[in-house]
Motif scaffolding. Structure first.
Motif, PDB file in Angstrom:
ATOM      1  N   ALA A  29       1.202  -1.368  -0.392  1.00 60.18           N
ATOM      2  CA  ALA A  29      -0.004   0.389   0.199  1.00 60.18           C
ATOM      3  C   ALA A  29       0.917   1.400   0.056  1.00 60.18           C
ATOM      4  O   ALA A  29       0.613   2.217  -1.217  1.00 60.18           O
ATOM      5  N   LEU A  30       2.626   1.257   0.798  1.00 59.06           N
ATOM      6  CA  LEU A  30       3.306   2.109   0.271  1.00 59.06           C
ATOM      7  C   LEU A  30       3.621   2.542  -0.329  1.00 59.06           C
ATOM      8  O   LEU A  30       3.816   3.577  -1.238  1.00 59.06           O
ATOM      9  N   LEU A  31       4.157   1.445  -1.385  1.00 63.20           N
ATOM     10  CA  LEU A  31       4.626   1.786  -2.179  1.00 63.20           C
ATOM     11  C   LEU A  31       3.404   1.747  -3.626  1.00 63.20           C
ATOM     12  O   LEU A  31       3.797   3.004  -4.237  1.00 63.20           O
ATOM     13  N   MET A  32       2.440   1.478  -3.157  1.00 61.29           N
ATOM     14  CA  MET A  32       1.112   2.538  -4.309  1.00 61.29           C
ATOM     15  C   MET A  32       0.563   3.798  -3.976  1.00 61.29           C
ATOM     16  O   MET A  32       0.633   4.712  -5.023  1.00 61.29           O
ATOM     17  N   LEU A  33       1.257   4.298  -2.882  1.00 61.47           N
ATOM     18  CA  LEU A  33       1.056   5.247  -2.463  1.00 61.47           C
ATOM     19  C   LEU A  33       1.812   6.682  -2.739  1.00 61.47           C
ATOM     20  O   LEU A  33       2.557   7.374  -2.301  1.00 61.47           O
ATOM     21  N   GLY A  34       3.290   5.653  -3.405  1.00 60.86           N
ATOM     22  CA  GLY A  34       4.457   6.332  -3.960  1.00 60.86           C
ATOM     23  C   GLY A  34       5.872   6.800  -3.022  1.00 60.86           C
ATOM     24  O   GLY A  34       6.434   7.314  -2.879  1.00 60.86           O
ATOM     25  N   TYR A  35       5.291   6.177  -1.815  1.00 59.97           N
ATOM     26  CA  TYR A  35       7.270   6.223  -0.505  1.00 59.97           C
ATOM     27  C   TYR A  35       7.677   5.495  -1.720  1.00 59.97           C
ATOM     28  O   TYR A  35       7.854   4.448  -2.982  1.00 59.97           O
ATOM     29  N   ASP A  36       9.616   6.089  -1.472  1.00 59.38           N
ATOM     30  CA  ASP A  36      10.672   5.132  -1.883  1.00 59.38           C
ATOM     31  C   ASP A  36      10.318   3.289  -1.452  1.00 59.38           C
ATOM     32  O   ASP A  36       9.693   3.454  -0.278  1.00 59.38           O
ATOM     33  N   ALA A  37      11.571   2.733  -1.908  1.00 59.52           N
ATOM     34  CA  ALA A  37      11.381   1.469  -1.200  1.00 59.52           C
ATOM     35  C   ALA A  37      11.784   0.884  -0.052  1.00 59.52           C
ATOM     36  O   ALA A  37      11.049   0.324   1.229  1.00 59.52           O
ATOM     37  N   SER A  38      13.052   1.594   0.297  1.00 58.34           N
ATOM     38  CA  SER A  38      13.440   1.970   1.514  1.00 58.34           C
ATOM     39  C   SER A  38      12.718   2.149   2.672  1.00 58.34           C
ATOM     40  O   SER A  38      12.385   2.145   3.518  1.00 58.34           O
ATOM     41  N   VAL A  39      11.912   3.119   1.994  1.00 54.85           N
ATOM     42  CA  VAL A  39      10.805   4.191   3.487  1.00 54.85           C
ATOM     43  C   VAL A  39       9.655   2.821   3.347  1.00 54.85           C
ATOM     44  O   VAL A  39       9.166   2.545   4.984  1.00 54.85           O
ATOM     45  N   ALA A  40       8.773   2.512   2.296  1.00 54.66           N
ATOM     46  CA  ALA A  40       8.030   1.264   2.745  1.00 54.66           C
ATOM     47  C   ALA A  40       8.091   0.246   3.263  1.00 54.66           C
ATOM     48  O   ALA A  40       7.353  -0.035   4.488  1.00 54.66           O
ATOM     49  N   VAL A  41       9.184  -0.226   2.584  1.00 57.36           N
ATOM     50  CA  VAL A  41       9.635  -1.436   3.138  1.00 57.36           C
ATOM     51  C   VAL A  41      10.669  -1.398   5.171  1.00 57.36           C
ATOM     52  O   VAL A  41       9.229  -1.878   5.851  1.00 57.36           O
ATOM     53  N   GLY A  42      11.021   0.243   4.739  1.00 63.28           N
ATOM     54  CA  GLY A  42      11.807   0.145   6.562  1.00 63.28           C
ATOM     55  C   GLY A  42      10.222   0.340   7.622  1.00 63.28           C
ATOM     56  O   GLY A  42       9.994  -0.478   8.821  1.00 63.28           O
ATOM     57  N   SER A  43       8.922   1.687   6.901  1.00 59.48           N
ATOM     58  CA  SER A  43       7.931   1.498   7.770  1.00 59.48           C
ATOM     59  C   SER A  43       7.658   0.800   8.224  1.00 59.48           C
ATOM     60  O   SER A  43       6.573  -0.045   9.413  1.00 59.48           O
ATOM     61  N   GLY A  44       7.247  -0.182   6.910  1.00 58.53           N
ATOM     62  CA  GLY A  44       6.270  -1.800   6.988  1.00 58.53           C
ATOM     63  C   GLY A  44       7.146  -2.588   8.202  1.00 58.53           C
ATOM     64  O   GLY A  44       6.482  -3.338   8.854  1.00 58.53           O
ATOM     65  N   MET A  45       8.477  -2.681   8.398  1.00 55.99           N
ATOM     66  CA  MET A  45       8.803  -3.163   9.193  1.00 55.99           C
ATOM     67  C   MET A  45       8.779  -2.799  10.737  1.00 55.99           C
ATOM     68  O   MET A  45       8.391  -3.043  11.895  1.00 55.99           O
TER      69      MET A  45
END
Lengths: 334, 55
Positions: A29-45
């Protein structure tokens, strides 16, 4: 912010009810909202870390944690996460991170979704945490055939004895830990939905011990993973805090619902939701590749919509069941 | 493992992760208290009586 609190609530209901399904909705969802991959993965974690802390606090009193198993799992997972995390930054430098992570999600969500749906349709309650099994006495637990074969075949010392009288090579545990850690670091997921079946089917630990130990381990792996991503600026507190705020409440609702609703009946929807998530990530990626904003929006709406529908179904079924129970208890006096 | 980053002490990141840990503990305690406080009333509102959910 309200979107994140609401999405966190939905994710929390799913996590509380099925015992899995937390992070692997957040990162796409974060990736689709346009966040950088590292932010999407890091915030997900980081979100997974927070959720695991809350869940572990709850399971601590139940005594369903094997600390020896947990310690070996933590060591293997830590190395796996580090390799996975390094892969993300390497792919990001090549400009391929978003695409590769999305494809991995499509395969993983699609595979698990298909498996859960198939098991649910067979009616034997596979996939996710079996809440009834989690209440069964450890001595009554039957080790799966595949785990017995592994225990008898791989006897490389040192051998360790785990709760439930399970004796297994430390190397089997390490291999399971490394593989799941790799996926965890690469996709930003807690890895519970892979690690739990792996602990049950590859190591052969009883379901309740797998659940408890998994949660204990996620606190460590999620914490270390978040720290590493945080050092690279990959953890956004403005995303994690509201998600956690919503999910902590949702997890209580979902967990309470398990006492009322038979999860097997809803597992088929859960499998369908994972499949919809896989399709959504695929559509979003195609849209992104073609530069079609509409397709990207359709993908986002689909992944969030599928989660909202299943979470809504859980709440609706719970309230309907409770009302029906109450009607039966108090026959019409009027 | 050559070429892989080794975690180093970073107070700012430690504070960030500590904040998430703190939030999680506060939410666990806070929602637990809230559940005991308004849970029965909420159940009464939803189904017309406490049916044991959330216990």
């Amino acid at each position: 912010m309200a979107l994140f609190v609401g999405f966190g609530l939905v994710v929390g209901i799913l996590f509380g009810f099925f015992g899995m399904g937390g992070s692997f909705l957040v990162t796409p969802a974060l990736l689709m909202l346009g966040y950088d991959a590292s932010v999407a993965v890091g915030s997900g974690m980081a979100f997974v870390f927070g959720t695991a802390v809350i869940a572990t606090l709850k399971h601590h009193d139940l005594g369903q944690v094997d600390y020896k198993l947990g310690a070996i799992m933590i060591a293997g997972t830590t190395i796996g996460i580090e390799v996975g995390r390094a892969s993300v930054y390497y792919l990001e430098a090549l400009g391929l991170a978003g695409g590769v992570i999305s494809v991995a999600y499509v395969v993983l969500l699609g595979g698990i979704g298909a498996m859960v749906t198939r098991e649910a349709m067979k009616g034997d309650g596979g996939g996710g945490v079996d809440h009834e099994a989690a209440d069964t006495d450890l001595s009554e637990y039957e080790i799966p055939e595949i785990a017995k074969t592994i225990q008898e075949t791989v006897r490389i010392p040192p051998m360790v004895t785990l709760r439930g009288d399970v004796r297994v090579s430390a190397w089997v545990i390490t291999a399971v830990a490394f593989s799941t850690g790799l996926l965890s670091g690469f996709l930003g997921v807690g890895g519970g939905f892979i690690r739990m079946p792996a602990m049950i089917y590859a190591i052969g630990v009883p379901v309740p011990v797998a659940v408890g130990t998994d949660l204990f381990e996620i606190v460590f792996s999620g914490g270390i993973g978040s720290y590493l991503y945080g050092q690279g600026g990959g953890v956004d507190l403005a995303i994690v805090a509201p998600l956690l705020f919503g999910s902590a409440l949702g997890a209580r609702i979902g967990s309470a619902a398990t006492a009322v609703v038979d999860s097997d009946g809803i597992k088929i929807y859960f499998g369908g939701m994972l499949l919809a998530g896989a399709v959504a990530v695929g559509i979003g990626e195609v849209g992104s590749y073609l530069g079609n904003g509409l397709l990207e929006t359709v993908g986002l709406v689909l992944v969030i919509g599928a989660a909202v529908v299943v979470a809504g179904a859980i709440v609706y079924t719970t309230v309907a069941s409770l009302r029906a129970t109450r009607r039966r208890r108090t026959p019409a006096a009027d | 493992m050559a070429g892989l980053a080794v975690p180093t002490w970073d107070p700012q990141t430690a504070l960030l992760i500590g904040a998430i840990l703190f939030e999680a503990i506060v939410l666990y305690v806070g929602y637990g208290g809230l559940e005991r406080l308004v849970g029965p009333r909420l159940m009464e509102l939803l189904v017309g009586g406490d049916s044991g959910v959330g216990q």
